[in-house]
Design an enzyme around this catalytic site. Structure first.
Site, PDB file in Angstrom:
ATOM      1  CG  ASP A  82      -1.897   1.000   1.408  1.00 33.20           C
ATOM      2  OD1 ASP A  82      -2.416   1.456   0.362  1.00 33.20           O
ATOM      3  OD2 ASP A  82      -2.211   1.376   2.561  1.00 33.20           O
ATOM      4  CG  HIS A  83      -0.427   4.880   0.437  1.00 35.94           C
ATOM      5  ND1 HIS A  83      -0.879   5.879  -0.396  1.00 35.94           N
ATOM      6  CD2 HIS A  83      -1.498   4.473   1.158  1.00 35.94           C
ATOM      7  CE1 HIS A  83      -2.169   6.084  -0.179  1.00 35.94           C
ATOM      8  NE2 HIS A  83      -2.567   5.238   0.752  1.00 35.94           N
ATOM      9  CG  ASP A 104       0.793   7.865  -2.868  1.00 33.40           C
ATOM     10  OD1 ASP A 104       0.535   8.764  -3.697  1.00 33.40           O
ATOM     11  OD2 ASP A 104       0.539   7.971  -1.658  1.00 33.40           O
ATOM     12  CD  GLU A 134      -3.642   8.607  -3.942  1.00 36.88           C
ATOM     13  OE1 GLU A 134      -3.225   7.637  -3.274  1.00 36.88           O
ATOM     14  OE2 GLU A 134      -3.782   9.743  -3.471  1.00 36.88           O
ATOM     15  CG  HIS A 177      -5.146   7.950   4.086  1.00 39.06           C
ATOM     16  ND1 HIS A 177      -4.715   8.678   3.008  1.00 39.06           N
ATOM     17  CD2 HIS A 177      -5.306   6.685   3.651  1.00 39.06           C
ATOM     18  CE1 HIS A 177      -4.615   7.874   1.951  1.00 39.06           C
ATOM     19  NE2 HIS A 177      -4.973   6.658   2.312  1.00 39.06           N
ATOM     20  CB  SER A 208     -10.862   3.983   9.470  1.00 36.00           C
ATOM     21  OG  SER A 208     -10.113   2.821   9.296  1.00 36.00           O
ATOM     22  CG  ASN A 227      -7.015   0.684   0.586  1.00 41.38           C
ATOM     23  OD1 ASN A 227      -7.373  -0.291  -0.052  1.00 41.38           O
ATOM     24  ND2 ASN A 227      -5.990   1.431   0.229  1.00 41.38           N
ATOM     25  CB  THR A 230      -7.419   4.559  11.129  1.00 40.43           C
ATOM     26  OG1 THR A 230      -6.465   5.223  10.292  1.00 40.43           O
ATOM     27  CG2 THR A 230      -7.505   5.268  12.458  1.00 40.43           C
TER      28      THR A 230
HETATM   29  P1  13P Z   1      -7.806   4.498   6.991  1.00 44.15           P
HETATM   30  O1  13P Z   1      -6.609   4.465   7.888  1.00 44.15           O
HETATM   31  O2  13P Z   1      -8.515   5.802   7.055  1.00 44.15           O
HETATM   32  O3  13P Z   1      -8.690   3.327   7.169  1.00 44.15           O
HETATM   33  O4  13P Z   1      -7.253   4.434   5.477  1.00 44.15           O
HETATM   34  C1  13P Z   1      -6.711   3.255   5.007  1.00 44.15           C
HETATM   35  C2  13P Z   1      -6.073   3.454   3.709  1.00 44.15           C
HETATM   36  O5  13P Z   1      -6.605   4.083   2.817  1.00 44.15           O
HETATM   37  C3  13P Z   1      -4.768   2.817   3.495  1.00 44.15           C
HETATM   38  O6  13P Z   1      -4.252   3.094   2.242  1.00 44.15           O
END
Ligand code: 13P
EC number: 4.1.2.13
Length: 281
Positions: A82-83, A104, A134, A177, A208, A227, A230
């Site tokens: 991720d990212h 990203d 993205e 995020h 989240s 995704n 958090t």
């Molecule tokens: P949250 O931490 O807001 O759930 O976001 C997760 C996210 O997008 C990870 O790439």
């Protein structure tokens, strides 16, 4: 069932009826809790770790645990970076057997983002892995921007997807995020317009704190990967804290079980909303 490509889970969702949850993990207990939730619900799952979290959980150590967890699972599991921001981390994830990597480039110009995404696409092709990219800027950890800057336009989404051939595209439609300071105002009409011109699966970051109703609106609007990070970290911390409150002599192993349980409950809750229960035959 085991380790699968992200595209094997996302490409077949053609009727906007469900989305696959992509859950961030940072240790073995979180991997175990997330996979157990998927197995109990007969649900596909994507496990992911973000480059920004690697100081806590080095990829060379956690990556093999994620891949082993996937290979031993009774349901299909994709393992995703991720990212990803550096080519070194993206290369390491591919070497470790991740089946997809995100580049990203949201802090770069669109042309730079396209050029670097194309490089990542070539790197992933060597491993028959997928990529996510993205376009637009998702708030929170990616900085503070005005509402207009945050929302992906239809034109840039189509231009970017066509130019890069990305396998999945993260779009900015008003989510952020981390914890929401105010109720998110999601741009579902924009999402629908993007989905009507971009053929690859669309990804929602910042899951989240989104309401169940908004998750469902996003799925109907064309989101196929969601995704969640958090709220899993919060659930793990809360379960450990509660365990310590309950019993001040609780052992390391009690806390380890609490971490797995916190992840399990959060992942399961989201899968039920995303509609992936019983999607594994
Ligand atoms: P949250 O931490 O807001 O759930 O976001 C997760 C996210 O997008 C990870 O790439």
């Amino acid at each position: 069932m085991s380790l699968v490509k992200m595209s094997a889970l996302l490409d077949k969702i053609e009727d906007n009826s469900y989305a696959v949850g992509s859950f961030n993990v940072s240790n073995m207990e979180m991997v175990m809790g997330a996979i157990k939730a998927a197995e109990d619900l007969h649900s596909p799952i994507i496990l992911q770790i973000s480059e920004g979290r690697l100081p806590y959980s080095p990829l060379a150590l956690l990556g093999p645990i994620m891949v082993a967890g996937a290979k031993n699972a009774a349901v299909p599991v994709a393992v995703h970076l991720d990212h990803g921001v550096t080519m070194e981390t993206i290369q390491l994830a591919l070497d470790l057997g991740f089946t997809s990597v995100m580049f990203d480039g949201s802090k770069r110009t669109v042309e730079e983002n396209i050029a670097m995404t194309k490089v990542v696409k070539k790197m992933a092709a060597v491993y028959d892995a997928d990529i996510e990219a993205e376009i637009g800027r998702i708030g929170g950890s990616e900085g503070t921007y005005s509402a207009d800057e945050l929302i992906t336009t239809v034109e840039e989404a189509k231009y970017f997807a066509d130019a890069t051939g990305t396998d999945a595209l993260a779009v900015a439609i008003g989510t952020v995020h981390g914890h929401y300071r105010e109720k998110p105002d999601l741009h579902i009409e924009r999402l629908r317009e993007i989905a009507s011109v971009v053929s690859c699966p669309l990804v929602l970051h910042g899951g989240s704190g989104i309401s169940d109703a908004d998750f469902r609106r996003c799925i109907r609007g064309g989101i196929r990967k969601i995704n969640i990070a958090t709220s899993s970290y919060d659930a793990v911390a809360r379960h450990i804290y509660d365990r310590a409150q309950e019993d001040r002599h609780a052992s390391y192993f009690d806390f380890s079980a609490a971490a797995a349980k916190g992840t399990y409950e959060n992942v399961k809750r989201h899968m039920l909303v995303f509609g992936t229960e019983n999607k594994v035959k």
